[in-house]
Design an enzyme around this catalytic site. Structure first.
Site, PDB file in Angstrom:
ATOM      1  N   HIS A   1       0.878  -1.164   0.000  1.00 39.00           N
ATOM      2  CA  HIS A   1       0.000   0.000   0.000  1.00 39.00           C
ATOM      3  C   HIS A   1       0.921   1.220   0.000  1.00 39.00           C
ATOM      4  O   HIS A   1       1.641   1.454   0.979  1.00 39.00           O
ATOM      5  CB  HIS A   1      -0.917   0.008   1.215  1.00 39.00           C
ATOM      6  CG  HIS A   1      -1.847   1.168   1.267  1.00 39.00           C
ATOM      7  ND1 HIS A   1      -2.616   1.545   0.196  1.00 39.00           N
ATOM      8  CD2 HIS A   1      -2.126   2.034   2.252  1.00 39.00           C
ATOM      9  CE1 HIS A   1      -3.331   2.602   0.528  1.00 39.00           C
ATOM     10  NE2 HIS A   1      -3.049   2.918   1.767  1.00 39.00           N
TER      11      HIS A   1
ATOM     12  N   HIS B   1       0.680   4.288   0.495  1.00 37.26           N
ATOM     13  CA  HIS B   1       0.522   5.342   1.501  1.00 37.26           C
ATOM     14  C   HIS B   1       0.949   4.899   2.897  1.00 37.26           C
ATOM     15  O   HIS B   1       0.901   5.684   3.832  1.00 37.26           O
ATOM     16  CB  HIS B   1      -0.925   5.838   1.525  1.00 37.26           C
ATOM     17  CG  HIS B   1      -1.357   6.423   0.225  1.00 37.26           C
ATOM     18  ND1 HIS B   1      -0.868   7.620  -0.265  1.00 37.26           N
ATOM     19  CD2 HIS B   1      -2.207   5.965  -0.712  1.00 37.26           C
ATOM     20  CE1 HIS B   1      -1.398   7.865  -1.437  1.00 37.26           C
ATOM     21  NE2 HIS B   1      -2.219   6.874  -1.745  1.00 37.26           N
ATOM     22  N   CYS B   2       1.370   3.651   3.031  1.00 39.07           N
ATOM     23  CA  CYS B   2       1.769   3.085   4.320  1.00 39.07           C
ATOM     24  C   CYS B   2       3.291   3.160   4.465  1.00 39.07           C
ATOM     25  O   CYS B   2       4.028   2.637   3.629  1.00 39.07           O
ATOM     26  CB  CYS B   2       1.295   1.635   4.408  1.00 39.07           C
ATOM     27  SG  CYS B   2       1.924   0.736   5.838  1.00 39.07           S
ATOM     28  N   SER B   3       3.757   3.786   5.537  1.00 42.85           N
ATOM     29  CA  SER B   3       5.207   3.929   5.726  1.00 42.85           C
ATOM     30  C   SER B   3       5.885   2.574   5.918  1.00 42.85           C
ATOM     31  O   SER B   3       6.989   2.365   5.406  1.00 42.85           O
ATOM     32  CB  SER B   3       5.509   4.859   6.898  1.00 42.85           C
ATOM     33  OG  SER B   3       5.010   4.320   8.105  1.00 42.85           O
TER      34      SER B   3
ATOM     35  N   ARG C   1       6.212   1.079   2.450  1.00 42.59           N
ATOM     36  CA  ARG C   1       7.250   1.767   1.661  1.00 42.59           C
ATOM     37  C   ARG C   1       8.649   1.397   2.144  1.00 42.59           C
ATOM     38  O   ARG C   1       9.553   1.167   1.344  1.00 42.59           O
ATOM     39  CB  ARG C   1       7.053   3.283   1.728  1.00 42.59           C
ATOM     40  CG  ARG C   1       5.850   3.786   0.970  1.00 42.59           C
ATOM     41  CD  ARG C   1       5.851   5.315   0.828  1.00 42.59           C
ATOM     42  NE  ARG C   1       6.106   6.021   2.075  1.00 42.59           N
ATOM     43  CZ  ARG C   1       5.165   6.435   2.918  1.00 42.59           C
ATOM     44  NH1 ARG C   1       3.888   6.217   2.665  1.00 42.59           N
ATOM     45  NH2 ARG C   1       5.499   7.094   4.014  1.00 42.59           N
TER      46      ARG C   1
END
Length: 115
Positions: A8, A10-12, A15
């Site tokens: 995902h 937008h998930c740190s 990433r």
């Protein structure tokens, strides 16, 4: 190495896990699981390979989790899996699959176990 990350953007944690995979010299297959969630069979295989029960792979802090009544002890694994398939936002992330195993990479450093 054949690597898949259920990601995902937008998930740190997701990433950071993806960055660690790339830093190790791999080019993983990236699946945005909110757009293309795993099938029931894939999800069940991932959970089994990671040694996890469905509840352990859920985002229990999502309001939807409580709204759907999934927080009760009497809720079966099958019902939890049904909910994750119907609402992929409930699947915790990122799951990473490699020939060395499957992990829910929270924290991101967990990915090192299977690279």
């Amino acid at each position: 190495m054949d690597i898949t990350i259920y990601h995902h953007p937008h998930c740190s944690n997701s990433r950071q896990t993806l960055a660690a995979i790339r830093a190790a010299g791999h080019a993983p297959r990236i699946v945005d699981y909110l757009i293309a969630p795993p099938s029931r069979e894939e999800l069940e295989r991932m959970l089994a390979a990671a040694g996890m029960r469905p509840r352990a792979a859920m985002r229990t802090k999502e309001s939807l989790y409580t709204e759907l009544g999934l927080d009760g002890d009497a809720v079966s694994d099958a019902v939890l899996i049904d909910a994750m398939l119907a609402h992929p936002v409930l699947i915790n992330r990122p799951f990473v699959l490699t020939p060395k195993g499957v992990r829910l990479c929270r924290p991101p450093e967990t990915v090192r176990e299977i690279l």
